[in-house]
Design a protein around this motif. Sequence first.
Motif, PDB file in Angstrom:
ATOM      1  N   ASP A  56      26.801 -64.910   5.057  1.00 36.17           N
ATOM      2  CA  ASP A  56      27.875 -64.535   5.967  1.00 36.17           C
ATOM      3  C   ASP A  56      27.415 -63.604   7.070  1.00 36.17           C
ATOM      4  O   ASP A  56      27.987 -63.587   8.143  1.00 36.17           O
ATOM      5  CB  ASP A  56      29.016 -63.872   5.184  1.00 36.17           C
ATOM      6  CG  ASP A  56      29.743 -64.874   4.303  1.00 36.17           C
ATOM      7  OD1 ASP A  56      29.616 -66.089   4.581  1.00 36.17           O
ATOM      8  OD2 ASP A  56      30.421 -64.455   3.357  1.00 36.17           O
ATOM      9  N   SER A  57      26.370 -62.823   6.842  1.00 36.48           N
ATOM     10  CA  SER A  57      25.947 -61.895   7.880  1.00 36.48           C
ATOM     11  C   SER A  57      25.336 -62.640   9.058  1.00 36.48           C
ATOM     12  O   SER A  57      25.571 -62.298  10.201  1.00 36.48           O
ATOM     13  CB  SER A  57      24.964 -60.866   7.316  1.00 36.48           C
ATOM     14  OG  SER A  57      23.829 -61.532   6.803  1.00 36.48           O
ATOM     15  N   SER A  58      24.545 -63.679   8.805  1.00 40.00           N
ATOM     16  CA  SER A  58      23.970 -64.431   9.924  1.00 40.00           C
ATOM     17  C   SER A  58      25.005 -65.360  10.534  1.00 40.00           C
ATOM     18  O   SER A  58      24.939 -65.670  11.714  1.00 40.00           O
ATOM     19  CB  SER A  58      22.743 -65.207   9.478  1.00 40.00           C
ATOM     20  OG  SER A  58      23.108 -66.196   8.545  1.00 40.00           O
ATOM     21  N   GLY A  60      28.091 -64.623  10.973  1.00 43.12           N
ATOM     22  CA  GLY A  60      28.871 -63.791  11.893  1.00 43.12           C
ATOM     23  C   GLY A  60      28.152 -63.628  13.215  1.00 43.12           C
ATOM     24  O   GLY A  60      28.748 -63.656  14.286  1.00 43.12           O
ATOM     25  N   SER A  97      30.104 -58.703  10.594  1.00 39.45           N
ATOM     26  CA  SER A  97      29.640 -59.467   9.444  1.00 39.45           C
ATOM     27  C   SER A  97      30.447 -59.062   8.212  1.00 39.45           C
ATOM     28  O   SER A  97      31.058 -57.993   8.169  1.00 39.45           O
ATOM     29  CB  SER A  97      28.152 -59.236   9.207  1.00 39.45           C
ATOM     30  OG  SER A  97      27.933 -57.927   8.716  1.00 39.45           O
TER      31      SER A  97
END
Length: 193
Positions: A56-58, A60, A97
């Motif tokens: 999910d961080s990438s 975002g 993120s």
Amino acid sequence: MTTQPPQQPGYAQQPGYPQPPVPPKKRSKAKLGCLGVLAVIVIGGIASAVGSGSDDSSAGAASSAASTGSSKGTSSSKSRGSSKGTGSAKTAAPQQSTVDAFKAYVKEHESAKTREAAAHVTKVQGADKNNDIMDTADIYTDYTGDLASADTGNAKLLASAFADFQAGRGQASKNGLVTVYNADGDILSNGKY
């Protein structure tokens, strides 16, 4: 006159002899081959969908880059004097993120011990994809302990805080399971959300 048994071809059923068994129909090899190919395609599609998923961080960062690109396109069309606009152009803020949003929620709403545990969170996956059938989310930490360590208590706090976080975002699930992992990828704790 001698009678032949009914199993020989060309002779009719004679009284007193049992009906010969009907041999099973042979399946077409082409039909089984097509089913095998279809099964391989379906399994390959599922595997590629799972393998191509990103954390999910990438995701975002990618979606914020896409939204920035789309906002640039609307501003350039307005500068050419196009009358097909929908009003004033808004500047898209970069999307936060999931791990940052989770840490911000914990910082604002949870206890000091939970805030301390949230400082060890390195990645959150699966928090934005709910289907209410079997939703799973993963929280990765930099803890080094295992199930029998003191880190398990902190992992339980993180699982509980994640349930509150999802409810606060309106994304609580009927069948959600969050799992907290240590730095080696071993399970520390899990909980419902």
